[in-house]
Scaffold this motif. Structure first.
Motif, PDB file in Angstrom:
ATOM      1  N   SER A 129      10.267 -13.760 -29.198  1.00  0.00           N
ATOM      2  CA  SER A 129      11.272 -14.078 -28.172  1.00  0.00           C
ATOM      3  C   SER A 129      10.763 -15.146 -27.210  1.00  0.00           C
ATOM      4  O   SER A 129      11.502 -16.063 -26.809  1.00  0.00           O
ATOM      5  N   SER A 130       9.466 -15.042 -26.897  1.00  0.00           N
ATOM      6  CA  SER A 130       8.866 -16.043 -26.004  1.00  0.00           C
ATOM      7  C   SER A 130       8.857 -17.416 -26.649  1.00  0.00           C
ATOM      8  O   SER A 130       9.098 -18.446 -25.990  1.00  0.00           O
ATOM      9  N   TRP A 131       8.551 -17.414 -27.978  1.00  0.00           N
ATOM     10  CA  TRP A 131       8.549 -18.695 -28.675  1.00  0.00           C
ATOM     11  C   TRP A 131       9.965 -19.316 -28.713  1.00  0.00           C
ATOM     12  O   TRP A 131      10.145 -20.522 -28.581  1.00  0.00           O
ATOM     13  N   LYS A 132      10.937 -18.454 -28.890  1.00  0.00           N
ATOM     14  CA  LYS A 132      12.310 -18.963 -28.888  1.00  0.00           C
ATOM     15  C   LYS A 132      12.686 -19.524 -27.500  1.00  0.00           C
ATOM     16  O   LYS A 132      13.331 -20.580 -27.392  1.00  0.00           O
ATOM     17  N   GLN A 133      12.271 -18.789 -26.509  1.00  0.00           N
ATOM     18  CA  GLN A 133      12.528 -19.271 -25.150  1.00  0.00           C
ATOM     19  C   GLN A 133      11.813 -20.587 -24.882  1.00  0.00           C
ATOM     20  O   GLN A 133      12.332 -21.489 -24.202  1.00  0.00           O
ATOM     21  N   GLU A 149       6.673 -24.542 -18.524  1.00  0.00           N
ATOM     22  CA  GLU A 149       5.254 -24.298 -18.295  1.00  0.00           C
ATOM     23  C   GLU A 149       4.993 -22.832 -17.916  1.00  0.00           C
ATOM     24  O   GLU A 149       4.021 -22.230 -18.381  1.00  0.00           O
ATOM     25  N   ARG A 150       5.898 -22.275 -17.106  1.00  0.00           N
ATOM     26  CA  ARG A 150       5.736 -20.881 -16.709  1.00  0.00           C
ATOM     27  C   ARG A 150       5.913 -19.946 -17.929  1.00  0.00           C
ATOM     28  O   ARG A 150       5.169 -18.981 -18.120  1.00  0.00           O
ATOM     29  N   ALA A 151       6.870 -20.268 -18.769  1.00  0.00           N
ATOM     30  CA  ALA A 151       7.074 -19.457 -19.983  1.00  0.00           C
ATOM     31  C   ALA A 151       5.887 -19.554 -20.939  1.00  0.00           C
ATOM     32  O   ALA A 151       5.479 -18.586 -21.576  1.00  0.00           O
ATOM     33  N   GLN A 152       5.322 -20.786 -21.002  1.00  0.00           N
ATOM     34  CA  GLN A 152       4.133 -20.961 -21.841  1.00  0.00           C
ATOM     35  C   GLN A 152       2.976 -20.133 -21.328  1.00  0.00           C
ATOM     36  O   GLN A 152       2.237 -19.521 -22.111  1.00  0.00           O
ATOM     37  N   HIS A 153       2.836 -20.134 -20.034  1.00  0.00           N
ATOM     38  CA  HIS A 153       1.757 -19.362 -19.437  1.00  0.00           C
ATOM     39  C   HIS A 153       1.949 -17.860 -19.715  1.00  0.00           C
ATOM     40  O   HIS A 153       0.986 -17.148 -20.087  1.00  0.00           O
ATOM     41  N   VAL A 154       3.190 -17.389 -19.543  1.00  0.00           N
ATOM     42  CA  VAL A 154       3.476 -15.966 -19.820  1.00  0.00           C
ATOM     43  C   VAL A 154       3.236 -15.643 -21.288  1.00  0.00           C
ATOM     44  O   VAL A 154       2.666 -14.605 -21.661  1.00  0.00           O
TER      45      VAL A 154
END
Length: 447
Positions: A129-133, A149-154
């Motif tokens: 899901s994170s990768w899709k986001q 960038e924040r999503a990548q960090h998470v």
């Protein structure tokens, strides 16, 4: 399947799932192997016990306890029962200590694995899901750069922390499983090794039982007590003569070895005197065994002579008491025989054991008929029952036949009779009624 946590299994969720499933399957297969082996041990013990019980001598055959080969077979059956007991205990230990524990541990392992992989799948789904986001954020990169960038960090943090902890726990689980399998194999080997001394003792006892069999005494009791007094005395005397001959041969061989050893000691170049010691020891042991056997047979011979003398004295004393009452067989006596009740006849009916017992004496009866001149008649007899003499030395007769008595019963159950002047042989004493002449020594009437 050989996998390394650093390369093949690390960060390979699908391979990790297959590997752990295969490990649990192997544990279940090993548990099934131990259980089936315990069942085989139990079945084997049951069959051994059934076999031992099937061939165990019945209590009604008490005479088998006098035979060495029967005792040896009974001891072997007893040891087989002991061996079956040990196998049953081994099967019980395998079931209780290994199978039940491994079965319980397998269920716990399956539950733990299920929990771990559920957490892993949730983490994997979260990562996907994170990768899709992330991909969506990339499309909106210019507008949502900071959000990307924040999503990548998470995503990186979740990927690092969650997967690291989950795979670490799975690795620990696999290591515990492998250690448990090794422990189970060790316990299985120790459980069987524990009973090896007992099994070895049982096998040694079986070997001792077989070595106790004495072929010389395999045809009956050692003291020949199953034979009539006269035949027992002849049998023991023959055995003593044979033993004396063996003792003489052993002594001659011992003397020859002693002389040879003396020659070797005086002239070492002719041979080594020490090489004769084993043979000398063997001859001495054989001599000791023969001398012990000779003493036993001599004691049995004395006992047989005493019993035979007692039997002759009782028969002579009985004859003296009845001598004054003995009468010449006449028509009144024969008529009295014809009036015997059926119950009286049944009391004298013999089974086929009389004929079978006669086979052991046929050779001795043959010697009695080698005399050139016939023996004088000492009385008459009347047959109570028909008898078929199927062995050489016996005489067939029909019921009610009158015969001449030429030799009394010597205590073995047979009387020597004659028909006319040509036919002569032995008949069972219990099949006839004997009338001895008053002039015969120890005249008696046998029924």
């Amino acid at each position: 399947m050989s996998c390394n946590w650093g390369t093949e299994l690390w960060d390979q969720f699908d391979n990790l799932e297959k590997h752990t499933s295969w490990g649990i399957d192997f544990l279940e297969r090993y548990t099934k192997f131990v259980k089936e082996r315990a069942d085989i041990e139990q079945s084997y013990a049951k069959q051994i016990r059934s076999l031992s019980k099937k061939y165990h001598p019945k209590r009604s055959r008490e005479d088998e306890s006098r035979y060495t080969w029967c005792l040896a077979f009974s001891a072997t059956l007893h040891q087989l029962s002991e061996l079956a007991m040990q196998r049953e205990e081994l099967a019980e230990n395998l079931n209780t200590q290994i199978v039940s524990e491994l079965t319980k541990y397998t269920q716990e392992l399956k539950t733990e694995r299920k929990t771990h992989f559920q957490d892993g799948r949730r983490a994997q789904q979260h990562i996907e899901s994170s990768w899709k986001q992330l991909e969506s954020s990339k499309r909106r990169f210019e507008r949502d750069c900071k959000e990307a960038e924040r999503a990548q960090h998470v995503s990186d943090r979740i990927n690092l922390d969650t997967k690291t902890d989950g795979e670490k726990r799975i690795q620990d689980m696999e290591e515990r499983r492998i250690e448990r399998i090794g422990e189970a194999m060790r316990l299985s080997a120790e459980a069987e090794r524990k009973f090896l001394p007992v099994v070895s003792h049982c096998l040694d006892a079986m070997m001792d039982a077989t070595e106790s069999i004495q072929p010389r005494m395999g045809s009956g009791p050692a003291d020949c007590s199953h034979l009539p007094p006269e035949q027992r005395r002849k049998k023991l005397q023959t055995r003593i003569n044979n033993i004396n001959q063996e003792i003489q041969r052993e002594r001659e061989q011992r003397d020859a070895l002693l002389k040879m050893r003396e020659v070797y000691e005086q002239s070492p170049q002719m041979g080594d005197a020490a090489s004769l010691e084993p043979r000398l020891d063997e001859v001495k042991q054989s001599l000791q065994r023969l001398e012990d056997e000779l003493l036993r047979n001599q004691a049995w011979l004395v006992e047989a002579d005493n019993r035979l003398s007692d039997h002759d004295r009782r028969r002579q004393s009985g004859g003296c008491r009845l001598n004054s009452q003995a009468t010449t067989p006449g028509s009144s006596n024969l008529k009295q025989l014809d009036n015997h009740s059926p119950a009286s006849r049944e009391s004298y009916t013999e089974d086929q054991s009389a004929e079978l017992h006669f086979k052991s004496r046929s050779s001795e009866f043959d010697d009695d008929f080698d005399d050139e001149e016939p023996l004088p008649s000492i009385g008459t007899c009347k047959s109570l029952y028909p008898f078929q003499g199927q062995n050489e030395g016996t005489l067939s007769m029909v019921e009610g036949e009158l015969l001449s008595v030429v030799e009394e019963d010597k205590g073995d159950g047979w009387t020597r009779v004659r028909r006319n002047l040509e036919e002569e042989g032995y008949v069972p004493t219990s099949y006839i009624k004997v009338f001895l002449d008053s002039s015969a020594k120890g005249a008696m009437t046998y029924i």
